[in-house]
Write an enzyme that holds these catalytic residues in place. Structure first.
Site, PDB file in Angstrom:
ATOM      1  N   THR A  97       0.880  -1.171   0.000  1.00 29.81           N
ATOM      2  CA  THR A  97       0.000   0.000   0.000  1.00 29.81           C
ATOM      3  C   THR A  97       0.916   1.219   0.000  1.00 29.81           C
ATOM      4  OG1 THR A  97      -1.810  -1.116   1.128  1.00 29.81           O
ATOM      5  CG2 THR A  97      -1.774   1.279   1.242  1.00 29.81           C
ATOM      6  N   LYS A 172      -7.108   1.705  -3.464  1.00 32.65           N
ATOM      7  CA  LYS A 172      -6.845   1.343  -2.068  1.00 32.65           C
ATOM      8  C   LYS A 172      -7.091   2.545  -1.151  1.00 32.65           C
ATOM      9  CE  LYS A 172      -5.596  -1.115   1.454  1.00 32.65           C
ATOM     10  NZ  LYS A 172      -4.348  -1.891   1.585  1.00 32.65           N
ATOM     11  N   LYS A 240      -0.576   5.401   8.347  1.00 33.71           N
ATOM     12  CA  LYS A 240       0.266   5.503   7.154  1.00 33.71           C
ATOM     13  C   LYS A 240      -0.604   5.564   5.907  1.00 33.71           C
ATOM     14  CE  LYS A 240       1.796   2.081   4.941  1.00 33.71           C
ATOM     15  NZ  LYS A 240       1.515   1.312   3.680  1.00 33.71           N
TER      16      LYS A 240
END
Length: 290
Positions: A97, A172, A240
Site C-alpha cells: 500500500t 486502495k 500511514k
C-alpha cells in the site's frame, strides 16, 4: 507453473507467498529479517535468497509487499533491488500500500527495461491473506493484467483491473477512506450500547444483517464489546495509509473532512501508546474520554 520471486514476508506477504507455493509455483523469497525467510522455507518448501536482486534472478513474476514508498524503492531500484536482475519480459507486481506517485514512477522505470508492472494493493487483512480471500485492486495495462490474473487467483477472492498504473493505489485509498468512517461509526455505536445498558451481542446480531451491516461490524463487534484490540490491522498502518490518501486528496482537490478527523483520532491512540492496537481501538479512545 511459474518461477516467482516474492519480496517481503510480513503478516500479509508470508501467507500470500505461501499460497503461491501451494499452487505449485517455484517461489523464491526474500525478507529483510532472514530468520523469517527461513521459517517460510521450512513451512512451504520454497527457497530464499540473501537479496532482492538474487531472488529475482530468472523469475517470470516478481512480487513486492513491503512497508511504504521508501521500502518499495529500496527493494526495487536500490543497489540490490529487483530491477537490477529482472529479465526483459518479466513482470513486477507490487502489493505494497503505497502512493500512486511511486506506482507511476515504477511503471516508467520498468517500461524502460522492457518489463511489465502492476500496482496491486490488497484488502482483507491478515485473515484474508491467510485464507486466500483478498480483494486485489490493480493498475496497469490490460496485457500485463491478463498475464498475472491466474497467478493472483492463488490468494484473491476478487480482483479487477481499474485503469493505468497508479489506479490500484488510488482504489486502495478509496478503500481506506471508507473504512475510516465505518470504524468510527461502529466505535460510536458500540460505545452507545455500553452507555445505554443494551445487550450488545443481541443488538449487533440483529442489525448486522440490515442496512447498517458491514465487514467491520460482522468481524469486529464481538471483540470491541469485550475491549480486545490485540489483533488485525494496526493503527500505525492505518495512519500511514490515511496519510497517503490525505496527501493525494490535497493534490486532486478531494475534500475528506471525516477522514482527516478520524486520522487525528488515530493519532490520539498512538500518543497513548496504542500504535500496534487494531484499528477498532477507536472505541478505546471514546470510552477513555467517558
Amino acid at each position: 507453473m511459474a518461477k516467482i520471486a516474492f519480496i517481503g514476508l510480513g503478516v500479509m506477504g508470508f501467507p500470500m507467498a505461501g499460497h503461491l507455493a501451494n499452487a505449485g509455483h517455484d517461489v523464491c523469497v526474500y525478507n529483510r529479517t532472514a530468520q523469517k525467510a527461513e521459517r517460510w522455507v521450512e513451512k512451504y518448501k520454497g527457497s530464499s535468497a540473501p537479496t532482492p536482486a538474487k531472488a529475482a534472478e530468472g523469475a517470470e513474476f516478481v512480487f513486492t509487499c513491503v512497508g511504504n514508498d521508501d521500502d518499495l524503492l529500496e527493494v526495487t531500484t536500490g543497489a540490490q533491488g529487483v530491477l537490477s536482475t529482472m529479465q526483459p519480459g518479466s513482470l513486477l507486481i507490487d502489493h505494497t500500500t503505497a502512493s500512486a506517485e511511486v506506482a507511476r514512477k515504477l511503471d516508467g522505470l520498468t517500461r524502460q527495461q522492457s518489463l511489465g508492472f502492476l500496482d496491486a494493493p490488497v484488502s482483507g487483512g491478515q485473515a484474508g491473506a491467510e485464507n486466500g480471500a483478498l480483494s486485489v485492486m490493480v493498475g496497469g495495462t490490460a496485457a500485463d493484467y491478463a498475464r498475472a490474473e491466474s497467478v493472483l487467483q492463488a490468494y484473491a477472492r476478487s480482483q479487477k483491473l481499474l485503469g493505468p498504473a497508479g489506479s490500484g493505489q488510488l482504489a486502495k485509498m478509496v478503500n481506506q477512506i471508507a473504512i475510516a468512517g465505518l470504524v468510527q461509526g461502529l466505535a460510536e455505536a458500540v460505545h452507545f450500547v455500553h452507555q445505554s445498558g443494551l445487550d450488545g451481542e443481541a443488538v449487533f446480531d440483529v442489525i448486522q444483517h440490515g442496512a447498517a451491516g458491514s465487514w467491520q461490524m460482522i468481524n469486529r463487534h464481538k471483540t470491541m464489546l469485550k475491549g480486545e484490540y490485540d489483533f488485525g490491522f494496526a493503527v500505525d498502518w492505518m495512519r500511514k495509509d490515511l496519510q497517503i490518501a490525505l496527501s493525494e486528496a490535497r493534490r486532486n482537490g478531494a475534500r475528506l473532512p471525516v477522514t482527516a478527523l478520524v486520522d487525528q483520532f488515530y493519532a490520539d491512540i498512538q500518543a497513548n501508546g496504542g500504535g500496534r492496537l487494531d484499528t477498532s481501538s477507536l472505541l478505546k479512545r471514546l470510552e477513555k474520554e467517558g
